[in-house]
Design an enzyme around this catalytic site. Structure first.
Site, PDB file in Angstrom:
ATOM      1  N   MET A 149     139.543  10.078  64.955  1.00 20.18           N
ATOM      2  CA  MET A 149     138.680  10.853  64.290  1.00 20.18           C
ATOM      3  C   MET A 149     138.518  10.474  63.083  1.00 20.18           C
ATOM      4  O   MET A 149     139.414  10.373  61.996  1.00 20.18           O
ATOM      5  CB  MET A 149     139.267  12.531  64.514  1.00 20.18           C
ATOM      6  CG  MET A 149     138.135  13.420  63.670  1.00 20.18           C
ATOM      7  SD  MET A 149     136.692  13.527  64.601  1.00 20.18           S
ATOM      8  CE  MET A 149     135.564  13.662  63.311  1.00 20.18           C
ATOM      9  N   GLU A 150     137.152  10.301  62.578  1.00 18.97           N
ATOM     10  CA  GLU A 150     136.846   9.609  61.657  1.00 18.97           C
ATOM     11  C   GLU A 150     136.658  10.545  60.173  1.00 18.97           C
ATOM     12  O   GLU A 150     135.667  10.421  59.278  1.00 18.97           O
ATOM     13  CB  GLU A 150     135.545   8.841  61.624  1.00 18.97           C
ATOM     14  CG  GLU A 150     134.238   9.695  61.802  1.00 18.97           C
ATOM     15  CD  GLU A 150     133.917  10.035  63.239  1.00 18.97           C
ATOM     16  OE1 GLU A 150     134.862  10.274  63.985  1.00 18.97           O
ATOM     17  OE2 GLU A 150     132.721  10.653  63.367  1.00 18.97           O
ATOM     18  N   ASN A 151     137.444  11.460  60.074  1.00 19.31           N
ATOM     19  CA  ASN A 151     137.399  12.171  58.913  1.00 19.31           C
ATOM     20  C   ASN A 151     137.266  11.616  57.517  1.00 19.31           C
ATOM     21  O   ASN A 151     137.951  10.472  57.500  1.00 19.31           O
ATOM     22  CB  ASN A 151     138.732  13.186  58.734  1.00 19.31           C
ATOM     23  CG  ASN A 151     139.021  13.868  60.047  1.00 19.31           C
ATOM     24  OD1 ASN A 151     138.219  14.475  60.550  1.00 19.31           O
ATOM     25  ND2 ASN A 151     140.228  13.603  60.548  1.00 19.31           N
ATOM     26  N   HIS A 205     136.518   0.820  64.365  1.00 18.17           N
ATOM     27  CA  HIS A 205     135.308   1.859  64.743  1.00 18.17           C
ATOM     28  C   HIS A 205     135.300   3.301  63.941  1.00 18.17           C
ATOM     29  O   HIS A 205     134.333   3.575  63.440  1.00 18.17           O
ATOM     30  CB  HIS A 205     135.692   2.390  66.240  1.00 18.17           C
ATOM     31  CG  HIS A 205     134.600   3.340  66.878  1.00 18.17           C
ATOM     32  ND1 HIS A 205     133.419   3.396  67.657  1.00 18.17           N
ATOM     33  CD2 HIS A 205     134.304   4.733  66.455  1.00 18.17           C
ATOM     34  CE1 HIS A 205     132.746   4.293  67.808  1.00 18.17           C
ATOM     35  NE2 HIS A 205     133.492   5.293  67.216  1.00 18.17           N
ATOM     36  N   GLU A 206     136.606   3.419  63.743  1.00 25.03           N
ATOM     37  CA  GLU A 206     136.674   4.556  62.584  1.00 25.03           C
ATOM     38  C   GLU A 206     136.599   4.508  61.441  1.00 25.03           C
ATOM     39  O   GLU A 206     135.765   5.186  60.477  1.00 25.03           O
ATOM     40  CB  GLU A 206     138.130   5.224  62.910  1.00 25.03           C
ATOM     41  CG  GLU A 206     138.596   5.678  64.265  1.00 25.03           C
ATOM     42  CD  GLU A 206     137.659   6.775  64.988  1.00 25.03           C
ATOM     43  OE1 GLU A 206     136.833   7.170  64.385  1.00 25.03           O
ATOM     44  OE2 GLU A 206     137.606   6.671  66.281  1.00 25.03           O
ATOM     45  N   HIS A 256     132.685   4.334  60.882  1.00 26.81           N
ATOM     46  CA  HIS A 256     132.199   5.478  60.548  1.00 26.81           C
ATOM     47  C   HIS A 256     132.206   6.008  58.940  1.00 26.81           C
ATOM     48  O   HIS A 256     131.530   6.989  58.645  1.00 26.81           O
ATOM     49  CB  HIS A 256     132.969   6.711  61.491  1.00 26.81           C
ATOM     50  CG  HIS A 256     132.552   6.763  62.693  1.00 26.81           C
ATOM     51  ND1 HIS A 256     131.410   6.867  62.958  1.00 26.81           N
ATOM     52  CD2 HIS A 256     133.159   6.752  63.871  1.00 26.81           C
ATOM     53  CE1 HIS A 256     131.127   7.153  64.353  1.00 26.81           C
ATOM     54  NE2 HIS A 256     132.305   7.044  64.867  1.00 26.81           N
ATOM     55  N   GLU A 280     127.787   6.943  66.253  1.00 32.19           N
ATOM     56  CA  GLU A 280     128.381   6.272  67.522  1.00 32.19           C
ATOM     57  C   GLU A 280     127.987   5.071  67.625  1.00 32.19           C
ATOM     58  O   GLU A 280     128.683   4.131  68.074  1.00 32.19           O
ATOM     59  CB  GLU A 280     128.714   7.384  68.664  1.00 32.19           C
ATOM     60  CG  GLU A 280     128.991   8.653  68.536  1.00 32.19           C
ATOM     61  CD  GLU A 280     130.598   8.427  67.788  1.00 32.19           C
ATOM     62  OE1 GLU A 280     131.150   7.513  67.921  1.00 32.19           O
ATOM     63  OE2 GLU A 280     131.051   9.649  66.896  1.00 32.19           O
TER      64      GLU A 280
END
Ligand SMILES: [Zn+2]
Length: 363
Positions: free
Chosen positions: A73-75, A99-100, A103, A122
């Site tokens: 999860m890219e917080n 990927h994260e 983001h 995404e």
């Protein structure tokens, strides 16, 4: 301002190790922690350089958690990772980390103005992660596997249940449904198509414009088209808009006789389609040609054509109906050969070709 879904707090007796701006936080240290930290630090440096935009949030915490809803999860500034998903130095783990981190720019620095443009988050993270891998962990790169993953979206996109890339969602259930193969992989496929058409340097310049124009703001698909048009002078909106706004995959048919190659769109409603062709001539030459196909086009060649392949570089989100004779596999890269076989499989599945013709492709 940051969107609320990217804000997070983690509390616990974390042990921390740092490399530059990146800090790894873990409750139970594991043997792969140093690799995770090193991979993240190098991916962060890669994206700042490739995008030409510094990392926007000062520090980046990686929080390794034993149980978490998704693998990552890219917080913003505090990426949560499921510990089991990064416990070995694999392509999947490196892709997840990259990927994260992607983001942080696409989703964090520039967030989307509404859920209908979720694909911008995404699609970009999916499209950019392999670039980081190629730079920081080339031994983990698998071009054919990446190509196959984007081709999965073509299967979903053909189905009558397919949805447009840009798709409104009102309830939490509808929002959850947006996180699908279309948002991730058709999104990445469309970005890859635009990069293959405009060229990587122009495409990068356009992304830099997009990030600078909308930094710490919300953007829509039209804002991306506009930035890419500013960078390239090409009709990006006319090419990308219909693919984003309508369901269905671009599809083409190739036909040739002597020195004349005819290309026909099977999906005329999806706007002009940029193609990069690889063509085998009777005099032994393999030549390349570009084409912005809208409806039908004819290309004249200097010698009779033996075979034609419409996805040179395997970067375009399009499927081609099988041709006979097919291109020799020796003339294709692994990713291009993957496209050839995946296209044949999809045509068989749809019922456009029969099994014997399909088997003829792989003999
Ligand atoms: Zn993501």
């Amino acid at each position: 301002p940051l969107p609320t879904h990217l804000m997070a707090v983690a509390m616990g007796a974390f042990r921390t190790t740092s490399a530059g701006e990146v800090t790894l936080n873990t409750l139970t240290p594991g043997p792969n922690d140093d690799w995770v930290l090193d991979t993240a630090a190098r991916a962060l440096a890669f994206f700042a350089d490739w995008l030409g935009v510094p990392y926007p949030f000062g520090k980046l915490d990686l929080v390794l958690l034993p149980q978490v809803g998704t693998a990552g999860m890219e917080n913003s500034g505090a990426i949560f990772l499921r510990q089991g998903s990064v416990s070995a130095a694999t392509r999947e783990a490196a892709t997840l980390i990259a990927h994260e981190i992607a983001h942080q720019w696409f989703g964090g620095l520039v967030t989307v103005a509404g859920w209908e443009d979720l694909w911008l988050n995404e699609g970009f993270a999916t499209f950019l992660a392999p670039k980081a891998l190629a730079a920081i962990a080339p031994d983990l790169v698998d071009d054919a596997a990446e190509t196959r993953q984007v081709r999965e979206a073509l299967h979903a996109d053909w189905a009558p249940t397919g949805r447009p890339l840009r798709h409104a969602a009102a309830t939490s259930g509808e929002i959850a449904e947006l996180f699908d193969v279309i948002a991730y992989r058709k999104g990445a496929g469309l970005l890859s198509t635009l990069q293959a058409w405009l060229g990587e340097e122009v495409f990068r310049h356009g992304l830099g414009l997009y990030l600078h124009r909308h930094a710490l703001q919300a953007a829509r698909s039209d804002d991306l088209w506009s930035a890419l048009e500013s960078a390239s002078g090409q009709p990006v909106s006319a090419v990308a808009g219909p693919v984003a706004d309508q369901p269905g995959a671009p599809a083409i048919r190739l036909h040739w006789k002597g020195q004349a190659l005819t290309l026909t769109r099977v999906d005329p409603a999806l706007g002009p389609l940029p193609l990069q062709l690889k063509l085998g001539l009777a005099d032994g030459q393999v030549v390349h040609a570009d084409c912005l196909l809208d409806g039908t086009a004819e290309i004249a060649l200097p010698a009779p054509l033996l075979w034609a392949f419409a996805n040179a570089g395997a970067g375009t989100y399009v499927r081609s109906l099988p041709t006979a004779p097919r291109p020799p596999l020796a003339a294709l890269t692994d990713a291009e050969a993957t496209v050839l076989l995946e296209d044949a499989w999809l045509s068989l599945w749809i019922g456009e070709t029969d099994l014997l013709a399909c088997l003829g492709l792989i003999r």
